[in-house]
Design a protein around this motif. Structure first.
Motif, mmCIF file in Angstrom:
data_model
loop_
_atom_site.group_PDB
_atom_site.id
_atom_site.type_symbol
_atom_site.label_atom_id
_atom_site.label_comp_id
_atom_site.label_asym_id
_atom_site.label_seq_id
_atom_site.Cartn_x
_atom_site.Cartn_y
_atom_site.Cartn_z
ATOM 1 N N ASP A 118 0.804 -1.226 0.000
ATOM 2 C CA ASP A 118 0.000 0.000 0.000
ATOM 3 C C ASP A 118 0.839 1.278 0.000
ATOM 4 O O ASP A 118 0.312 2.362 0.253
ATOM 5 C CB ASP A 118 -0.961 -0.014 1.197
ATOM 6 C CG ASP A 118 -1.955 -1.164 1.085
ATOM 7 O OD1 ASP A 118 -2.675 -1.215 0.072
ATOM 8 O OD2 ASP A 118 -1.983 -2.018 1.992
ATOM 9 N N THR A 126 -0.436 1.819 -6.332
ATOM 10 C CA THR A 126 0.161 0.976 -5.303
ATOM 11 C C THR A 126 0.182 -0.461 -5.829
ATOM 12 O O THR A 126 -0.526 -0.796 -6.793
ATOM 13 C CB THR A 126 -0.648 1.009 -3.990
ATOM 14 O OG1 THR A 126 -1.924 0.397 -4.222
ATOM 15 C CG2 THR A 126 -0.806 2.437 -3.453
ATOM 16 N N ARG A 128 -1.140 -2.973 -4.406
ATOM 17 C CA ARG A 128 -2.491 -3.513 -4.225
ATOM 18 C C ARG A 128 -3.390 -3.075 -5.388
ATOM 19 O O ARG A 128 -4.147 -3.876 -5.942
ATOM 20 C CB ARG A 128 -3.096 -3.049 -2.901
ATOM 21 C CG ARG A 128 -4.468 -3.654 -2.621
ATOM 22 C CD ARG A 128 -5.061 -3.169 -1.312
ATOM 23 N NE ARG A 128 -4.181 -3.388 -0.176
ATOM 24 C CZ ARG A 128 -4.067 -4.537 0.497
ATOM 25 N NH1 ARG A 128 -4.789 -5.575 0.133
ATOM 26 N NH2 ARG A 128 -3.248 -4.639 1.526
#
Length: 156
Positions: A118, A126, A128
């Protein structure tokens, strides 16, 4: 710590492979979507694979502190001559081998850097967000959908 975001990618690969398992039934006619995009099973398979490779290279570059190399794929806007090839059981076997290995590479790489999932990486996403985006590969497979022998219509 949350679950490895790369699991989203392996789940998407499983969905793509489930659809691809029906593609040997393709009758050779183009599948039109959005009124302008031409799809074939081989084109969808190419796009799934290109997307997996492209973003894995991006993840590797970001984790190395390098600037990701921009992709130069022609993407879905072109249909290559090779996209018109039959999609056979051997093509499915090759896709299964490649895609599952790429999925495992994502899982392994993300597992080595959970604290980085993150971290903001402006102007990039990011890690993610990249995993969530890559999980969208199902869109390519869904353009062909689930096929049946003797019927060019997709199963809805």
């Amino acid at each position: 710590m949350t679950d490895n975001p790369a699991h989203l990618i392996t789940e998407a690969i499983d969905r793509c492979l489930a659809l691809a398992a029906t593609w040997p039934a393709w009758d050779g006619r183009p599948i039109m979507t959005d009124g302008a995009n031409v799809w074939t099973p081989s084109k969808a398979a190419r796009r799934v694979q290109d997307h997996l490779v492209d973003h894995l290279a991006e993840v590797e570059a970001l984790l190395a502190g390098a600037v990701p190399q921009p992709d130069a794929w022609h993407g879905r806007m072109v249909t290559l001559e090779s996209d018109w090839a039959r999609f056979t059981e051997l093509d499915l076997d090759e896709a299964r081998s490649r895609w599952t290995r790429l999925g495992q590479a994502y899982l392994n790489r993300y597992a080595t850097a959970p604290d980085a999932w993150d971290v903001p990486r402006d102007p990039n996403w990011t890690l993610r967000q990249i995993a969530e985006h890559v999980a969208g590969i199902t869109w390519y497979a869904e353009q062909v959908g689930e096929l049946r022998f003797g019927d060019s219509a997709r199963i809805r």
